[in-house]
Design an enzyme around this catalytic site. Structure first.
Site, PDB file in Angstrom:
ATOM      1  N   LYS A 125       8.433 -16.822 -11.133  1.00  0.00           N
ATOM      2  CA  LYS A 125       7.614 -15.751 -11.694  1.00  0.00           C
ATOM      3  C   LYS A 125       6.398 -16.348 -12.416  1.00  0.00           C
ATOM      4  O   LYS A 125       6.552 -17.283 -13.215  1.00  0.00           O
ATOM      5  CB  LYS A 125       8.467 -14.934 -12.669  1.00  0.00           C
ATOM      6  CG  LYS A 125       7.763 -13.722 -13.182  1.00  0.00           C
ATOM      7  CD  LYS A 125       8.693 -12.906 -14.076  1.00  0.00           C
ATOM      8  CE  LYS A 125       7.897 -11.809 -14.745  1.00  0.00           C
ATOM      9  NZ  LYS A 125       8.656 -11.157 -15.810  1.00  0.00           N
ATOM     10  N   ASN A 148       0.837  -1.194   0.000  1.00  0.00           N
ATOM     11  CA  ASN A 148       0.000   0.000   0.000  1.00  0.00           C
ATOM     12  C   ASN A 148       0.871   1.241   0.000  1.00  0.00           C
ATOM     13  O   ASN A 148       2.096   1.144   0.031  1.00  0.00           O
ATOM     14  CB  ASN A 148      -0.969  -0.034   1.184  1.00  0.00           C
ATOM     15  CG  ASN A 148      -0.196  -0.090   2.467  1.00  0.00           C
ATOM     16  OD1 ASN A 148       0.636   0.769   2.715  1.00  0.00           O
ATOM     17  ND2 ASN A 148      -0.439  -1.110   3.275  1.00  0.00           N
TER      18      ASN A 148
END
Ligand code: C5P
Length: 400
Positions: free
Chosen positions: A288, A209
């Site tokens: 990934k 955030n």
């Protein structure tokens, strides 16, 4: 301007770091201080008095026998008209004289004759700093309530590396600002969290955030200025720490919780400023995740532990303080959180244009109700929060 109205007597002794005292003078003036400079004879070989006269706007004291000084006795008056005597750089020779009450030149005489606090910023070769004699002298000065600022470690002018570099001028100014703050938390231990957390999805992606960490770092600085021993568990932020705090860097909420629980014993106060991610991916892929062209992957989330609530629920908890950043209904949500987490004090702010910036608006909620603080720089708000924490430590049911 953190030093408005303060009168700083700056003593410059001999050493290559003397050139940094010019920048220090400029920064002190920039914070609103009035600066008067005295230089040792040796210091004048590194920088000229004219430099300091031009910067400070005041005559520079260099000669203990200067009979032209108004009223004479310039070395006596020098510190009488100051709120603090700061010697930067302080040479090994100066420390030796100051520790032993020797007064055989300008700087040692005005130091012995002072009636204001003394701060020194040592600067010397690392072997001189680590010599038994200097160790003894520094211990004596500390015992005499002299503030010893630094020194730092690193490359030295002589080409060697080690402990003995003078602190950077900005760091000395930070220490001086701290010196003038009330010691409301002297002897107290404060554990806190700050910054965001980052919850990995795969090795290159994650959930996080927009917390910059600024408010948390301001609270850490304010607590340390107030005399507390501060341990900061910090999520990923790009800002440097304030001076004099122990910082533990973590990434995820689970790491943050583990670090907090490792350090919570014996703390007087716990302040949760971190914006902890409410959820984390149930599984973080160790490779990934690739685009496949098929339906997009679904990331399953699990809830993170509430670190603040867990600390508050410990058998003998420290005084627990929370933060609540809301986009609306601040009072209602902040009070609700305070009760749910069973904490005595929560600082709430409405997320608006102040997010990530230097200023903020805070409202404190505790058993006495709510108290809105004026919009101000984060450090000023942090100091008010620290004052409230100190009052609650003193008397948990104190009315304002
Ligand atoms: O519940 P909410 O996240 O809004 O509460 C904010 C307060 O709780 C902050 O003080 C924050 O640091 C703390 N908190 C925590 N652990 C969480 C979530 C929030 O310590 N998982």
């Amino acid at each position: 301007m953190e030093l408005e109205g303060k009168r700083v007597a700056l003593g410059v002794t001999g050493g290559i770091a003397a050139y940094k005292a010019a920048e220090l003078t400029r920064l002190l003036l920039g914070q609103g201080a009035a600066v008067r400079v005295a230089m040792s004879e040796a210091a004048t070989h590194f920088v000229t008095p004219t430099t300091f006269q031009a910067l400070s706007g005041n005559p520079v004291l260099t000669d203990p026998w200067d009979a032209s000084a108004a009223g004479g006795m310039a070395h006596i008056r020098f510190s009488r008209e100051a709120d603090v005597l700061l010697i930067a750089p302080a040479s090994a020779n100066f420390l030796a004289k100051a520790a032993n009450g020797i007064a055989d030149d300008l700087m040692s005489t005005l130091t012995l004759a002072r009636d204001c606090p003394l701060l020194v910023a040592p600067a010397m070769n690392h072997r001189m700093w680590n010599s038994p004699a200097t160790r003894r002298n520094v211990a004596t000065l500390t015992g005499d309530a002299v503030g010893v600022l630094g020194p730092a470690s690193g490359g030295q002018a002589c080409g060697e590396t080690g402990e003995g570099r003078m602190l950077e001028p900005a760091q000395i100014v930070e220490e001086l600002i701290a010196h003038f703050q009330p010691r409301r938390l002297a002897g107290k231990r404060v554990l806190m969290t700050a910054g965001p957390t980052f919850e990995a999805i795969d090795p290159v992606r994650g959930l996080t955030n927009l917390s910059s960490g600024r408010m948390g770092l301001a609270v850490a600085r304010a607590a340390r200025e107030a005399g507390a021993e501060v341990t900061l568990v910090c999520g990923p932020v790009s800002l440097p720490s304030p001076r004099g705090i122990a910082r533990i860097d973590v990434t995820s909420a689970l790491e943050m919780r583990a670090a907090v629980m490792r350090h919570v014993a014996g703390q007087d106060v716990f302040i949760g400023v971190a914006a902890v991610a409410d959820y984390r991916p149930r599984i973080a892929s160790d490779q990934k995740i690739k685009k496949t062209g098929h339906p997009p992957p679904v990331i399953e989330l699990v809830e993170n532990p509430d670190i603040l609530a867990e600390v508050a629920a410990l058998p003998d908890p420290p005084l627990c303080v929370g933060f609540a950043a809301e986009t609306r209904n601040l009072a209602e949500y902040a009070e609700k959180k305070r009760r749910a987490k069973k904490i005595p004090l929560i600082a709430g702010n409405l997320i608006g244009d102040g997010f990530g910036g230097e200023t903020n608006t805070l409202t404190l909620f505790d058993d006495d109700g709510r108290h809105a603080l004026e919009p101000a720089p984060k450090l000023a708000l942090a100091r008010q929060l620290v004052a409230r924490i100190a009052a609650l430590l003193e008397n948990p049911h104190a009315a304002r």
